[in-house]
Design a protein around this motif. Sequence first.
Motif, mmCIF file in Angstrom:
data_model
loop_
_atom_site.group_PDB
_atom_site.id
_atom_site.type_symbol
_atom_site.label_atom_id
_atom_site.label_comp_id
_atom_site.label_asym_id
_atom_site.label_seq_id
_atom_site.Cartn_x
_atom_site.Cartn_y
_atom_site.Cartn_z
ATOM 1 N N SER A 281 -14.623 11.450 -52.346
ATOM 2 C CA SER A 281 -15.560 11.347 -53.320
ATOM 3 C C SER A 281 -16.573 10.115 -53.313
ATOM 4 N N PHE A 282 -15.810 8.811 -52.573
ATOM 5 C CA PHE A 282 -16.505 7.638 -52.645
ATOM 6 C C PHE A 282 -17.478 7.758 -51.465
ATOM 7 N N TYR B 148 -19.019 10.496 -50.234
ATOM 8 C CA TYR B 148 -20.236 11.213 -50.596
ATOM 9 C C TYR B 148 -21.116 10.580 -51.674
ATOM 10 N N MET B 149 -20.802 9.359 -52.376
ATOM 11 C CA MET B 149 -21.603 9.017 -53.620
ATOM 12 C C MET B 149 -23.040 8.706 -53.170
ATOM 13 N N SER B 150 -23.928 8.518 -53.966
ATOM 14 C CA SER B 150 -25.215 8.080 -53.540
ATOM 15 C C SER B 150 -25.348 6.871 -52.951
ATOM 16 N N ASP B 151 -24.687 5.885 -53.202
ATOM 17 C CA ASP B 151 -24.383 4.629 -52.537
ATOM 18 C C ASP B 151 -23.234 4.634 -51.628
ATOM 19 N N GLY B 152 -22.745 5.664 -51.327
ATOM 20 C CA GLY B 152 -21.457 5.520 -50.601
ATOM 21 C C GLY B 152 -21.696 5.591 -48.923
ATOM 22 N N GLY C 185 -26.855 12.683 -53.301
ATOM 23 C CA GLY C 185 -25.347 12.837 -53.868
ATOM 24 C C GLY C 185 -24.823 14.146 -53.734
ATOM 25 N N THR D 277 -14.559 18.577 -56.819
ATOM 26 C CA THR D 277 -15.833 19.015 -57.575
ATOM 27 C C THR D 277 -15.354 19.712 -58.708
#
Length: 268
Positions: A101-102, A104-108, A125, A213
């Motif tokens: 989940s981290f 795949y984050m936008s700033d991951g 994201g 999700t």
Amino acid sequence: MYYPSLCNFYYSFLKWDLFKGTKSFIGLNNYIGLFSDETFFTALANNLKYIVISLFFQVGVALVFAATVEQYRHKWLSTVFRTVFFLPSLISLTVIGLLFSFVYMSDGLLNSLIRLLGAEGFNKGWLGDAKTAIYAVIAVSQWKSIGYTMMLLVVAIQRIPSDLYEAATIDGATKFRQFRAVTVPMIKDMIMISLIINISGGLLVFNEVFVMTNGGPHGSSEVLSTIMYKNAFTFGKVGYASAISIIILVLSGIFFVLQQLVAKKQGD
């Protein structure tokens, strides 16, 4: 096993409100509602995607990995690769789900790598996009489980008599020819087991989706198990959830029969 299954089959013909405690016989209405529910078909399509992608990676690619690892002359190197591939299958799915989940984050990590490669246009994201959420979850499943299937195939390959490879080498067979003519036919039973494991796993997948999700966004990553769970324990529609479980059972039976027919044809 049989009594609960028969009870569940009977429940699928009921309108059973778990919270009110009311039950009434409604015949095929649950099934009729199911086949007119867009979410059901989205979930079914996602399960089929799971199966197809898992068969490619966890049977096809895992078989290539297994055969390649067993070809190394230095056995210690083979042991290192087997260990590295197998380790993810030992990690809890909840931990893996939170970890990715981290990622795949936008700033991951994934988007940082994409920016590093100069492809900023692909940043997104991944779990928040309806077009990519299910594929992101499936990718995590492949990363976690490919090593497990590979180890099953490695064990099967190790049981092949070395004389067969020596004879093939003397006859001038290349490594690829040996793989196709010796390795694959000799481990076809284990390949069939791998097929069964991955098809049943694709139909019953739940944890990855629920943790990462919860079926979102907007139901785009729902699978049959998640909509069954939500209908039973969130909405209290036990009869409707039972109908979904019967569909899963029927699909599993169909795939099993098809596999047996293919196995019998190959045996003949």
